[in-house]
Design a protein around this motif. Sequence first.
Motif, short mmCIF file in Angstrom:
data_model
loop_
_atom_site.label_atom_id
_atom_site.label_comp_id
_atom_site.label_asym_id
_atom_site.label_seq_id
_atom_site.Cartn_x
_atom_site.Cartn_y
_atom_site.Cartn_z
N ASP A 442 25.30 10.92 76.38
CA ASP A 442 24.40 10.52 77.46
C ASP A 442 23.41 11.63 77.84
OD1 ASP A 442 26.13 12.29 78.69
OD2 ASP A 442 26.45 11.07 80.48
N ASP A 443 23.19 12.58 76.93
CA ASP A 443 22.32 13.71 77.27
C ASP A 443 20.86 13.31 77.43
OD1 ASP A 443 24.37 15.48 77.44
OD2 ASP A 443 23.95 16.56 75.60
N GLY A 444 20.46 12.20 76.83
CA GLY A 444 19.09 11.73 77.01
C GLY A 444 18.05 12.55 76.28
N ALA A 445 18.37 13.01 75.09
CA ALA A 445 17.36 13.70 74.29
C ALA A 445 16.18 12.77 74.06
CB ALA A 445 17.97 14.12 72.95
N HIS A 446 14.98 13.31 74.15
CA HIS A 446 13.71 12.57 74.00
C HIS A 446 13.41 11.70 75.21
CE1 HIS A 446 13.37 12.83 69.32
NE2 HIS A 446 14.00 13.89 69.82
N SER A 447 14.30 11.65 76.18
CA SER A 447 14.10 10.80 77.34
C SER A 447 13.82 11.65 78.58
CB SER A 447 15.34 9.93 77.57
OG SER A 447 15.15 9.01 78.62
N ILE A 448 13.60 10.97 79.70
CA ILE A 448 13.44 11.71 80.95
C ILE A 448 14.79 12.26 81.38
CG2 ILE A 448 11.44 10.34 81.67
CD1 ILE A 448 13.33 8.80 83.57
N ASN A 449 14.76 13.33 82.15
CA ASN A 449 15.97 13.95 82.70
C ASN A 449 16.97 14.36 81.63
OD1 ASN A 449 14.96 13.44 85.35
ND2 ASN A 449 15.74 11.36 85.22
N GLU A 450 16.46 14.85 80.49
CA GLU A 450 17.35 15.37 79.45
C GLU A 450 18.25 16.43 80.07
OE1 GLU A 450 17.12 18.11 75.38
OE2 GLU A 450 15.31 17.12 76.13
N LYS A 451 19.52 16.41 79.68
CA LYS A 451 20.47 17.37 80.25
C LYS A 451 21.47 17.84 79.23
CE LYS A 451 24.21 14.46 80.52
NZ LYS A 451 25.52 14.71 79.88
N LEU A 452 22.10 18.94 79.55
CA LEU A 452 23.27 19.44 78.83
C LEU A 452 24.29 19.81 79.88
CD1 LEU A 452 24.64 20.40 76.17
CD2 LEU A 452 23.58 22.64 76.57
N ASP A 453 25.47 19.23 79.82
CA ASP A 453 26.49 19.56 80.81
C ASP A 453 26.93 21.01 80.64
OD1 ASP A 453 27.56 16.94 82.31
OD2 ASP A 453 26.89 16.42 80.30
N LEU A 454 27.11 21.71 81.75
CA LEU A 454 27.50 23.11 81.70
C LEU A 454 28.79 23.29 80.90
CD1 LEU A 454 27.10 26.04 82.61
CD2 LEU A 454 28.38 25.49 84.70
N SER A 455 29.74 22.37 81.09
CA SER A 455 31.00 22.48 80.36
C SER A 455 30.77 22.37 78.85
CB SER A 455 31.98 21.40 80.83
OG SER A 455 31.46 20.12 80.59
N ASN A 456 29.84 21.53 78.45
CA ASN A 456 29.55 21.40 77.02
C ASN A 456 28.84 22.64 76.48
OD1 ASN A 456 29.99 18.48 77.83
ND2 ASN A 456 29.69 18.26 75.63
N TYR A 457 28.01 23.25 77.30
CA TYR A 457 27.31 24.46 76.87
C TYR A 457 28.29 25.61 76.67
CZ TYR A 457 23.78 28.24 76.98
OH TYR A 457 23.00 29.32 76.69
N ILE A 458 29.19 25.78 77.61
CA ILE A 458 30.14 26.89 77.53
C ILE A 458 31.24 26.60 76.50
CG2 ILE A 458 31.81 28.26 78.81
CD1 ILE A 458 28.78 28.79 79.38
N LYS A 459 31.85 25.43 76.59
CA LYS A 459 32.88 25.09 75.59
C LYS A 459 32.25 24.94 74.20
CE LYS A 459 36.53 22.97 78.38
NZ LYS A 459 37.55 23.92 77.89
#
Length: 476
Positions: A442-459
């Motif tokens: 559900d990160d929304g790449a190419h879409s509005i409000n693209e995100k990366l969850d902090l837990s996914n970035y660190i883990k």
Amino acid sequence: MPAPQEFLKYVEDHTDDFVDRLAKAVAIPSVSGEVAYRKHVFEMADFMYSELKALGCEEVKKVPLGEQILEGQTLQLPPAILASYGNDPKKKTILVYGHYDVQPALKSDGWETEPFVLTKHADGRLIGRGSSDDKGPILGWLNVIESHRALGLDLPVNLKMCFEGMEESGSEGLDDLIEDQKDKFFKGTDAVCISDNYWLNTTTPCLTYGLRGIAYFALKVSGPARDLHSGVFGGSTHEPMTDLITILSTLVLPNGKILIPGLAELVAPLKPGELERYENINFSIADIENATGSKTTISTDKVQTLMSRMREPSLSLHGIEGAFYSPGAKTVIPASVTGKFSIRLVPDMLPDEIEKLVAKHVASEFAKLNTKNMMHLEMGHGGKPWVADPDHWNYRAAATATEGVYGQKPDLTREGGSIPVTLSFADALGVNVLLLPMGRGDDGAHSINEKLDLSNYIKGTQLLGSYLHEVAALSE
């Protein structure tokens, strides 16, 4: 051999530093597809170059990739960044790939926040263009190097890195670079790892071992020398739109069945044990309904839905150029219309073979119309499908690392889209390629409000480092 605990702890303890690194990267609007932003793509290349040099990489270079014409202007292509860390002949060598360019983004598109300002929400979402696609993942590799270097730990493999700035615009120049460097910089590569895709859902990590290819077509039907008034000429001339719609209706049924003769016979049969992989994937019909915002799945069977999405071909109609589409009514007969459609390819389908089958089918169906209009079919870009061996040591290392970091076995998935560079590396280097995602579905790449969850970035950073240690363990 699990990753050292001090490495895992270092990553957690330096969360703020790693988020700051990501924020600096997101702040650079490296949009590759627009002339006005091209200077920022070069700025991002300089950022990556400086970061890699500061981390003590033995070899860091910016490789020119030539020129392109964009919006009527001749522009330099952003350079590929090649870097290496470690050169021990006793160790395995892993090549990692990622891209530092991003899709366009404006606040007025509907973003909650400024797209090029990394914004941390209370729920842990790191919102910003490129956070997940693909700046977070490529910085994950830099975080791994920094952690080992700071702790005085030996990196368990030799690491080669290839980061490009044109992935969102067709990776122009990259295939030539790979071919040119396969016996130079890339020589000695034992396996490739790419982190430029996503989990199938939001809860279960995965390893991806296959991608569908694509064959994109434009079918043009033309007749009158100019647009005509339907009240004057309707019923007395062959109408291009009518012919086009008739032909398009012979391509695919509403249930997704492709009607082009000979196409289904090209699909590779199921291998022993393959069906069980789809049965074991943590997925439900509700996942795809949530992703589409509708209850429109063709099948309610989980396995059939997954196979239709991952390992079976599909044909989609995309639009009609030249047709009236504005609000209101217009009684025009278009003089020329072009229908756009594509076929997602799976092993053992090749674009050239598909082009011949489509051309034969369209010509046959057009002949049945007894029309005086003219028809022309053209295949645009084509990409071959890719599938790797998920039992290879490269995947076994990633699976063990995933289980160690996330406490659960990863799903083995194939994806419906295409990442052409995957096949480029596999063909040129003749080695196993692994897709090891950092982000969620559900990160929304190419879409509005693209995100990366902090837990996914660190883990995810911990996972990339752990994967390298597991690779080393399998070589002992």
